[in-house]
Write an enzyme that holds these catalytic residues in place. Structure first.
Site, PDB file in Angstrom:
ATOM      1  N   LYS A   1      54.668 -97.631 -61.138  1.00 49.53           N
ATOM      2  CA  LYS A   1      54.775 -99.012 -60.635  1.00 49.53           C
ATOM      3  C   LYS A   1      54.076 -99.671 -61.804  1.00 49.53           C
ATOM      4  CE  LYS A   1      53.573 -96.855 -56.231  1.00 49.53           C
ATOM      5  NZ  LYS A   1      52.925 -95.329 -56.781  1.00 49.53           N
TER       6      LYS A   1
ATOM      7  N   TYR B   1      46.242 -95.500 -60.530  1.00 48.44           N
ATOM      8  CA  TYR B   1      45.672 -94.102 -60.033  1.00 48.44           C
ATOM      9  C   TYR B   1      44.696 -93.642 -60.917  1.00 48.44           C
ATOM     10  CZ  TYR B   1      49.364 -94.667 -56.240  1.00 48.44           C
ATOM     11  OH  TYR B   1      49.864 -95.317 -55.203  1.00 48.44           O
TER      12      TYR B   1
ATOM     13  N   ASP C   1      55.251 -89.227 -57.365  1.00 49.79           N
ATOM     14  CA  ASP C   1      54.975 -90.736 -57.228  1.00 49.79           C
ATOM     15  C   ASP C   1      53.697 -90.608 -57.842  1.00 49.79           C
ATOM     16  OD1 ASP C   1      55.436 -93.785 -56.707  1.00 49.79           O
ATOM     17  OD2 ASP C   1      53.473 -92.970 -55.491  1.00 49.79           O
TER      18      ASP C   1
END
Length: 329
Positions: A70, A47, A42
């Site tokens: 995402k 990030y 993930d």
């Protein structure tokens, strides 16, 4: 939604969350996870502002593994000398800007595919919706998602570019709110169904089962509270130093686990997987040693009396399913 492996890889750490991770170390930890059989990774544009996706894309090239990423933030290029921004250290020179609109989601997804080096992802999640995150702006962001971003995600799924869609959040309430309006396949819910926190059993998880919505448990150690060794300084909970009540509860959990010769982290990692709605747990991993620890904890046999003692002491919800006595491999 395709079946996920029980143990996945949380990719925030290789985006330099809280501490810089050199390129060589990031590659080593991803390679160690692959060698250990981890087959679900993930990540998110947030990030490291593209750094995690880029590193995973390079390391996972040609690998048959499940990947989730995402949408909900655009990355805008900036010039900056700041070493730490939004919790990420020495990250890429971009500023994340919340955008849950149709066009924002489509743009974010295209950029993610480019960084990941893939033509599709298994799971696409709308990132960090919620009133705790956005305060008074929550209603506007939710409206943008329901009227725009969600439709983009549905189109991507219908076109086969995405296998499943959902939310990736720290807040349970926004998951319930979303289910009031739209159909989703999965929630990546961080820190809200753990050995420390089980209020999700009071309505939310039963609702997910009824709607056939799967749960990926992020933050199974509650920001470190369930894995940090005692005496090593303040423990952390919800990304901040824990209060006295949390500290006392963690110590009680540790005491019961120690009485049965079980590391607290092993019980914490295995516990959520006993619930039929939970598909996977994804602890963050920043080094090959942390990968080895996670594998060992997943394979640790946990005796049934441990769970019984936790329930007797009020540390486990009366309705919480618990793992069987065999190792949760």
């Amino acid at each position: 939604m395709a079946r996920l492996p029980r143990l996945g890889f949380g990719g925030a750490a290789v985006g330099n969350l809280y501490a810089p991770v050199p390129d060589t170390q990031a590659r080593a930890v991803i390679d160690a996870a692959l060698a250990a059989g981890v087959a679900y990774f993930d990540t998110a544009p947030h990030y490291g502002f593209g750094l995690s996706e880029t590193r995973l894309g390079q390391a996972l090239a040609g690998r048959d593994v499940a990947v989730s990423t995402k949408v909900g933030r655009r990355l805008e290029p900036i010039q900056t000398d700041e070493r730490e921004r939004h919790g990420f250290v020495d990250a890429a020179p971009f500023e994340p800007v919340f955008d849950y609109s149709y066009d924002g989601v489509m743009r974010s997804f295209e950029d993610s595919l480019r960084r990941l080096g893939r033509d599709r992802v298994d799971i696409l999640l709308a990132h960090d919706l919620g009133r705790d995150t956005h305060g008074e702006a929550h209603a506007d962001h939710m409206r943008d998602f329901l009227e725009g971003g969600y439709h983009a995600m549905r189109e991507l799924k219908d076109a086969g570019a995405v296998g499943a869609i959902g939310l990736g959040v720290n807040e349970q309430a926004v998951c319930d709110e979303a289910l009031d309006h739209v159909d989703l396949d999965v929630f990546l819910l961080a820190g809200r169904y753990t050995l420390l926190e089980q209020t999700a059993l009071d309505g939310f998880l039963p609702r997910c089962l009824k709607r056939n919505v799967r749960i990926i448990v992020g933050g199974p150690f509650n920001s470190g509270a369930l894995v940090e060794p005692p005496g090593g300084g303040p423990i952390h909970y919800n990304y901040a130093p824990a209060g006295a009540e949390i500290v006392a509860r963690v110590e009680s959990l540790r005491r019961v686990c120690a009485a049965h010769g079980v590391p607290l982290a092993a019980a914490a990692l295995q516990f959520p997987l006993a619930h039929p709605a939970v598909a996977s747990v994804i602890p963050g991993m920043a080094s090959p040693a942390q990968v080895a620890d996670a594998i060992a904890w997943m394979e640790t046999p946990i005796p049934a009396p441990l769970w019984e003692d936790l329930r007797v002491e009020g540390l486990l919800h009366p309705d919480a399913p618990v793992p069987s006595t065999r190792a949760a491999a």
